[in-house]
Design a protein around this motif. Structure first.
Motif, PDB file in Angstrom:
ATOM      1  N   HIS A 143      -9.027 155.096  67.168  1.00 60.12           N
ATOM      2  CA  HIS A 143      -8.979 153.886  66.344  1.00 60.12           C
ATOM      3  C   HIS A 143      -8.600 154.112  64.884  1.00 60.12           C
ATOM      4  CE1 HIS A 143     -13.422 153.805  64.748  1.00 60.12           C
ATOM      5  NE2 HIS A 143     -13.011 155.054  64.912  1.00 60.12           N
ATOM      6  N   ASP A 162     -14.766 146.472  67.459  1.00 59.63           N
ATOM      7  CA  ASP A 162     -14.958 147.908  67.241  1.00 59.63           C
ATOM      8  C   ASP A 162     -16.369 148.138  66.710  1.00 59.63           C
ATOM      9  OD1 ASP A 162     -14.929 150.533  66.134  1.00 59.63           O
ATOM     10  OD2 ASP A 162     -12.762 150.425  65.840  1.00 59.63           O
ATOM     11  N   GLY A 209     -12.412 150.723  61.968  1.00 60.58           N
ATOM     12  CA  GLY A 209     -11.226 150.902  62.803  1.00 60.58           C
ATOM     13  C   GLY A 209      -9.954 150.626  62.015  1.00 60.58           C
ATOM     14  N   SER A 235     -14.406 144.713  63.099  1.00 60.46           N
ATOM     15  CA  SER A 235     -14.964 146.062  63.010  1.00 60.46           C
ATOM     16  C   SER A 235     -16.335 146.013  62.352  1.00 60.46           C
ATOM     17  CB  SER A 235     -14.027 146.964  62.198  1.00 60.46           C
ATOM     18  OG  SER A 235     -14.531 148.291  62.128  1.00 60.46           O
ATOM     19  N   PRO A 262     -13.562 149.206  71.184  1.00 62.67           N
ATOM     20  CA  PRO A 262     -13.630 150.614  70.801  1.00 62.67           C
ATOM     21  C   PRO A 262     -15.098 150.982  70.572  1.00 62.67           C
ATOM     22  CG  PRO A 262     -11.924 149.446  69.554  1.00 62.67           C
ATOM     23  CD  PRO A 262     -12.797 148.404  70.203  1.00 62.67           C
TER      24      PRO A 262
END
Length: 345
Positions: free
Chosen positions: A160, A195, A201, A218, A280
């Protein structure tokens, strides 16, 4: 849930890691993947072997010149006189250089500075093969998700922090971004990225910055004190309305604060109207991590899995960080159990 990996990950054995001026043992080691496979085995899950990603597929996310560098860097480096065992930059172009028309030369030293963001992505003889294998695992998982099912990809190296044309932070190919593009090509009109690695990320944010069809969210530790240092702030909202959401957290926060921020990210994804989700997944937010900026417990990861599963979106989970090999397998099992319980409810 089907799970995927590629055993070429073991060929990537980075040694160099620079931390506060000292060269230390690299945390991103093959033992991480072994620990994660043990976590899957505890749930009765055996990861299936994925084919490596093709060059054509990699080009849906990454710049061709960058991929050429990554594929050949170790060989070109080894041909240098008195070369060290790994490709590591000793200069990166400064903003002043770029403003005055700076470009890389044909030298692998110049190209390493150009195509890497930091010194935390050493390239060895097995890095390219491992990276393409990790990308293949993400794509295999995305294929499942395109069919309306959920899947997990044990990606090593992680991805990422990789921009379209720049490696960084243990990452070389952006596995999550490839999964997003695969889902878009398979018909998902809108894809969200959630994420939850403890590091921003940044590569994924950069790749999709101007995209109205992809929302990047994120949840990470404060970049004012933590990698990637320069980006990951709440003020970075993307090149399109509602295209990006950063949820930076103060150092030391635990489950309740972290999960409340996760709820904010989930709410944004619901407003966005995503058809599919890419997660992620990093375990470096754990209280047991060597750098432990955040203090999330095993129960916190289980609750996060349940909250994400309750969204009811076809979900592709790509493995990112998490470096305490004694605990990451158990954390993966807890997260997937929470996720699975929520999706079957």
């Amino acid at each position: 849930m089907r799970t995927f990996h590629n055993i070429s990950e073991a060929l990537h054995t980075p040694r160099f890691f620079l931390m506060r001026g000292a060269v230390r043992q690299n945390y991103e080691v093959p033992a991480r993947a072994a620990a994660l496979r043990e976590g899957l085995a505890s749930l009765g899950l055996a990861p299936e072997a994925a084919l490596p990603a093709s060059l054509a597929t990699l080009l849906t996310v990454h710049d061709g010149a960058y991929l050429d560098f990554l594929a050949n860097a170790a060989k070109d480096w080894a041909a240098l006189p008195e070369a060290g065992p790994e490709v590591v930059a000793n200069i990166h172009p400064s903003p002043e250089m770029l403003a005055q028309g700076g470009v890389p030369s044909a030298s692998v030293i110049s190209r390493t500075g150009w195509f890497t963001a930091d010194c935390a992505c050493p390239i060895g003889p097995g890095t390219w093969e491992a990276s393409v294998g990790a990308a293949g695992a993400a794509l295999a998982a995305a294929g499942e998700v395109a069919a309306g099912r959920n899947a997990y990809a044990l990606c090593r190296p992680p991805g990422h922090h990789t921009y379209a044309a720049r490696a960084g932070g243990h990452c070389y190919i952006n596995n999550a971004a490839l999964a997003v593009e695969h889902l878009r090509a398979a018909g998902a009109a809108r894809v969200a990225v959630l994420d939850i690695d403890s590091h921003h990320g940044n590569g994924t944010q950069g790749i999709f910055w101007d995209r109205a069809d992809v929302l990047t969210v994120s949840l990470h530790a404060d970049p004012g004190r933590y990698y990637p240092w320069f980006v990951g702030h709440a003020r970075e909202t993307g090149g399109t309305p509602d295209g990006n959401l950063n949820l930076p957290q103060d150092f030391g926060v635990g489950d309740d604060v972290w999960l409340a921020a996760l709820d904010d990210g989930i709410a944004a994804i619901r407003r966005f109207g995503a058809d599919a989700l890419v997660v992620p997944l990093g375990f470096d937010a754990s209280e047991d991590e060597p750098l432990a900026a955040l203090k999330v417990t095993a129960d916190g990861f289980a609750r996060a899995g349940a909250a994400i599963g309750a969204m009811g979106l076809p979900t592709c989970i790509t493995q990112e960080g998490g470096y305490n090999v004694d605990v990451i397998g158990g954390l993966l099992a807890r997260f997937l159990t929470g996720f699975g319980d929520a999706t079957s409810a």
